[in-house]
Structure formats: structure tokens, C-alpha cells
Design a protein around this motif. Structure first.
Motif, PDB file in Angstrom:
ATOM      1  N   ILE A   1      30.721  41.277  42.161  1.00 18.25           N
ATOM      2  CA  ILE A   1      31.715  40.213  41.976  1.00 18.25           C
ATOM      3  C   ILE A   1      32.857  40.359  42.980  1.00 18.25           C
ATOM      4  N   ARG A   2      33.744  39.371  42.995  1.00 18.29           N
ATOM      5  CA  ARG A   2      34.891  39.444  43.915  1.00 18.29           C
ATOM      6  C   ARG A   2      35.787  40.618  43.536  1.00 18.29           C
ATOM      7  N   ALA A   3      36.335  41.267  44.566  1.00 21.17           N
ATOM      8  CA  ALA A   3      37.136  42.480  44.354  1.00 21.17           C
ATOM      9  C   ALA A   3      38.220  42.289  43.296  1.00 21.17           C
ATOM     10  N   VAL A   4      38.960  41.165  43.379  1.00 27.89           N
ATOM     11  CA  VAL A   4      40.085  40.976  42.446  1.00 27.89           C
ATOM     12  C   VAL A   4      39.636  40.811  41.004  1.00 27.89           C
ATOM     13  N   ASP A   5      38.363  40.483  40.783  1.00 31.53           N
ATOM     14  CA  ASP A   5      37.873  40.288  39.413  1.00 31.53           C
ATOM     15  C   ASP A   5      37.382  41.583  38.757  1.00 31.53           C
ATOM     16  N   VAL A   6      37.168  42.635  39.545  1.00 33.68           N
ATOM     17  CA  VAL A   6      36.596  43.872  38.977  1.00 33.68           C
ATOM     18  C   VAL A   6      37.470  44.444  37.851  1.00 33.68           C
ATOM     19  N   PRO A   7      38.812  44.609  38.053  1.00 38.09           N
ATOM     20  CA  PRO A   7      39.608  45.157  36.954  1.00 38.09           C
ATOM     21  C   PRO A   7      39.576  44.293  35.695  1.00 38.09           C
ATOM     22  N   THR A   8      39.523  42.984  35.878  1.00 41.04           N
ATOM     23  CA  THR A   8      39.486  42.076  34.719  1.00 41.04           C
ATOM     24  C   THR A   8      38.194  42.280  33.934  1.00 41.04           C
ATOM     25  N   PHE A   9      37.050  42.339  34.632  1.00 39.54           N
ATOM     26  CA  PHE A   9      35.762  42.558  33.952  1.00 39.54           C
ATOM     27  C   PHE A   9      35.798  43.865  33.170  1.00 39.54           C
ATOM     28  N   VAL A  10      36.403  44.895  33.766  1.00 36.19           N
ATOM     29  CA  VAL A  10      36.406  46.211  33.106  1.00 36.19           C
ATOM     30  C   VAL A  10      37.422  46.226  31.959  1.00 36.19           C
ATOM     31  N   GLU A  11      38.614  45.682  32.183  1.00 32.53           N
ATOM     32  CA  GLU A  11      39.621  45.685  31.105  1.00 32.53           C
ATOM     33  C   GLU A  11      39.098  44.959  29.867  1.00 32.53           C
ATOM     34  N   TYR A  12      38.412  43.836  30.054  1.00 25.64           N
ATOM     35  CA  TYR A  12      37.939  43.054  28.913  1.00 25.64           C
ATOM     36  C   TYR A  12      36.589  43.530  28.390  1.00 25.64           C
ATOM     37  N   GLY A  13      36.028  44.578  28.983  1.00 25.85           N
ATOM     38  CA  GLY A  13      34.792  45.160  28.450  1.00 25.85           C
ATOM     39  C   GLY A  13      33.533  44.403  28.851  1.00 25.85           C
ATOM     40  N   ALA A  14      33.649  43.444  29.779  1.00 26.58           N
ATOM     41  CA  ALA A  14      32.460  42.744  30.266  1.00 26.58           C
ATOM     42  C   ALA A  14      31.634  43.689  31.139  1.00 26.58           C
TER      43      ALA A  14
ATOM     44  N   ALA B   1      36.325  49.550  42.582  1.00 28.38           N
ATOM     45  CA  ALA B   1      37.283  48.631  43.200  1.00 28.38           C
ATOM     46  C   ALA B   1      38.245  49.390  44.088  1.00 28.38           C
ATOM     47  N   GLY B   2      38.808  48.693  45.069  1.00 31.84           N
ATOM     48  CA  GLY B   2      39.788  49.292  45.977  1.00 31.84           C
ATOM     49  C   GLY B   2      41.102  49.559  45.247  1.00 31.84           C
ATOM     50  N   LYS B   3      41.776  50.639  45.651  1.00 33.45           N
ATOM     51  CA  LYS B   3      43.077  50.970  45.054  1.00 33.45           C
ATOM     52  C   LYS B   3      44.079  49.845  45.298  1.00 33.45           C
ATOM     53  N   ASP B   4      43.931  49.088  46.399  1.00 35.58           N
ATOM     54  CA  ASP B   4      44.818  47.958  46.675  1.00 35.58           C
ATOM     55  C   ASP B   4      44.768  46.936  45.544  1.00 35.58           C
ATOM     56  N   VAL B   5      43.552  46.648  45.081  1.00 31.52           N
ATOM     57  CA  VAL B   5      43.363  45.684  43.996  1.00 31.52           C
ATOM     58  C   VAL B   5      43.901  46.261  42.679  1.00 31.52           C
ATOM     59  N   LEU B   6      43.697  47.553  42.464  1.00 36.70           N
ATOM     60  CA  LEU B   6      44.146  48.182  41.213  1.00 36.70           C
ATOM     61  C   LEU B   6      45.680  48.241  41.156  1.00 36.70           C
ATOM     62  N   LEU B   7      46.325  48.505  42.295  1.00 33.86           N
ATOM     63  CA  LEU B   7      47.794  48.562  42.317  1.00 33.86           C
ATOM     64  C   LEU B   7      48.395  47.197  42.008  1.00 33.86           C
ATOM     65  N   GLU B   8      47.696  46.158  42.424  1.00 33.13           N
ATOM     66  CA  GLU B   8      48.202  44.799  42.261  1.00 33.13           C
ATOM     67  C   GLU B   8      47.924  44.252  40.860  1.00 33.13           C
ATOM     68  N   TYR B   9      46.950  44.837  40.173  1.00 29.20           N
ATOM     69  CA  TYR B   9      46.502  44.314  38.875  1.00 29.20           C
ATOM     70  C   TYR B   9      47.554  44.560  37.791  1.00 29.20           C
ATOM     71  N   GLU B  10      47.802  43.547  36.964  1.00 23.92           N
ATOM     72  CA  GLU B  10      48.714  43.701  35.820  1.00 23.92           C
ATOM     73  C   GLU B  10      47.861  44.017  34.612  1.00 23.92           C
ATOM     74  N   GLY B  11      47.949  45.189  34.103  1.00 18.99           N
ATOM     75  CA  GLY B  11      47.136  45.551  32.933  1.00 18.99           C
ATOM     76  C   GLY B  11      46.796  47.017  33.009  1.00 18.99           C
ATOM     77  N   ASP B  12      46.422  47.598  31.880  1.00 13.91           N
ATOM     78  CA  ASP B  12      46.115  49.032  31.900  1.00 13.91           C
ATOM     79  C   ASP B  12      44.936  49.331  30.985  1.00 13.91           C
ATOM     80  N   GLY B  13      44.003  48.396  30.903  1.00  5.62           N
ATOM     81  CA  GLY B  13      42.883  48.549  29.974  1.00  5.62           C
ATOM     82  C   GLY B  13      41.740  49.380  30.517  1.00  5.62           C
ATOM     83  N   PHE B  14      42.020  50.284  31.438  1.00  5.49           N
ATOM     84  CA  PHE B  14      40.922  51.120  31.938  1.00  5.49           C
ATOM     85  C   PHE B  14      41.451  52.469  32.414  1.00  5.49           C
ATOM     86  N   TYR B  15      40.523  53.432  32.466  1.00  3.82           N
ATOM     87  CA  TYR B  15      40.835  54.729  33.068  1.00  3.82           C
ATOM     88  C   TYR B  15      40.390  54.698  34.522  1.00  3.82           C
ATOM     89  N   GLU B  16      40.975  55.601  35.312  1.00  2.99           N
ATOM     90  CA  GLU B  16      40.608  55.678  36.741  1.00  2.99           C
ATOM     91  C   GLU B  16      40.256  57.142  37.038  1.00  2.99           C
TER      92      GLU B  16
END
Ligand code: AMP
Length: 215
Positions: free
Chosen positions: A59-72, A78-93
């Protein structure tokens, strides 16, 4: 995606398409997970793999944290750039996969402006950019773009850009120079918090296998 998960007792792994996917495939193969097709070439979005019920979604890079946070997806790459920009903390790294290494940099035409107008910065990374300049005590106006950042200083849309730099060739081709290093970037493995509890043995085993080959 719920349907994918309901049918599967294995893991769903979401991977950023493009450069990260191409560098992640050899790592995934190293831990025994090989998709049944090239996710970057195919129009398919879900790939069965050689590891039991485990599936890869590209999937698109910016969507990876969303898929993981929501359990899909249980796991994401994902790149750390995308993770730093993401608002949310529903995952471990849990691991730095040390692939797709590059730097987030401030770049421009090399001239420093000396009027009193507030600097305008064009970027795909407004959150990181605001934080960087706030730490320096410099007030800036941030313009969000989704691509072709290098164009912004050339057409007067912005004074500088904040973007990923690898070889520096893209900046050079557009007459721009890297001016300040903001942060080093690599791709990370992220894990949904609930999956980490429910599929603990399977996920920790996978993390151990990745750790063993990353070194
Ligand atoms: P380069 O010309 O090698 O410096 O690469 C810069 C271009 O590639 C820019 O458009 C960046 O946004 C993009 N880029 C560089 N490294 C990465 C990376 N690790 N992941 C995604 N995009 C990247």
C-alpha cells in the motif's frame, strides 16, 4: 481488510510500495516470507506468501501506520519519515530494519534571504518541519505539498523545502542544495498493539528472525 483477517489465522503484513518494498522483499525472504507475485508490478493488493497463512498487502507509504493502528494489518514496514509525521500511537516500533536509508533535509537555492519576511517552507512533512523550526526558535510558514517539492523554490512557492535526500541527484538536477540535516531516516517494523498480545508468540518469533538477519 476485516475479511482478510477473518479468513486468516496468520499475520497480515502491510508494506510501503516502491523503494521500501523493493528493499523489504529480500529481508522478508530472509525470514522465509516470499509473496506469490511481485507486489510492485501486479495490480493485486493482497499476496499469499510461502509462510502459512501470512499475507502481504502493498500500500501507499502514508497508509501503512493507519492500517497497523486500526488492526487491518498486524505488522507494517514503513519509513521513519512517515511514522514521525503520523498522528497516533496505536503501534509498537520494535526494530529498525536499516533499509531505505536517507536523510530528511532542508534544501534551497543556496541563497539566504535577508529581509524580515517569514520564511516559507514547502514539504510533505509539516509536523516534523514545524517542530524543527520551533526548536530553533524560528517562525516559519509551512506549505503542505504531496510531491514535486523541488519545484517550489524554483517557481517562488517557497523559500526552502524539507524533503528526503538519498544521493542528492534530485536536488542537483533542480539547482538546489542541501542546507541543513534534520534527521536520519530508515524503515521500521511496526506492530499493532492488540496483535502483539493476541499473536505474541508468532510476532516475537518473527521479530527475532528479523533481528538475526539485520545484525
Ligand atoms: P536522491 O535524488 O537519490 O537524493 O533521491 C531523492 C528523491 O527520492 C526525493 O524525491 C525523495 O523524496 C525520494 N527518496 C529518497 N530516499 C527515499 C526513501 N528512502 N524513501 C522514499 N523516498 C525517497
Amino acid at each position: 481488510m476485516d475479511q482478510v483477517r477473518e479468513r486468516s489465522s496468520g499475520l497480515v503484513i502491510a508494506v510501503s510500495k516502491g523503494r521500501i518494498l523493493q528493499e523489504a522483499l529480500p529481508l522478508l525472504a530472509g525470514v522465509g516470507i516470499v509473496p506469490n507475485g511481485d507486489p510492485d508490478e501486479s495490480r493485486k493488493l493482497i499476496f499469499e506468501t510461502t509462510e502459512g497463512q501470512t499475507k502481504i498487502v502493498a500500500i501507499r507509504a502514508v497508509d501503512v501506520p493507519t492500517f497497523v493502528e486500526y488492526g487491518a494489518a498486524d505488522i507494517g514496514i514503513a519509513g521513519k519519515d512517515v511514522l514521525l509525521e503520523y498522528e497516533g500511537d496505536g503501534f509498537y516500533e520494535p526494530i529498525d530494519l536499516k533499509i531505505s536509508a536517507c536523510r530528511l533535509m532542508l534544501a534551497g537555492r543556496g541563497r539566504v534571504r535577508n529581509d524580515s519576511r517569514r520564511l516559507r517552507i514547502a514539504t510533505k512533512y509539516p509536523k516534523v518541519t514545524r517542530h524543527y523550526f520551533a526548536r530553533k526558535g524560528v517562525q516559519v510558514e509551512v506549505v503542505k505539498l504531496y510531491g514535486s517539492m523541488e519545484l517550489a523554490p524554483l517557481v517562488g512557492l517557497a523559500d526552502y523545502i524539507v524533503d528526503l535526500v538519498d544521493t542528492g541527484n534530485t536536488l542537483k538536477a533542480n539547482g538546489l542544495v542541501a542546507m541543513e540535516h534534520i534527521v536520519d531516516i530508515t524503515s521500521r517494523l511496526i506492530v499493532n498493539k492488540a496483535s502483539m498480545k493476541i499473536k505474541h508468540a508468532q510476532i516475537t518469533d518473527l521479530i527475532d528472525r528479523f533481528s538475526a538477519i539485520i545484525g
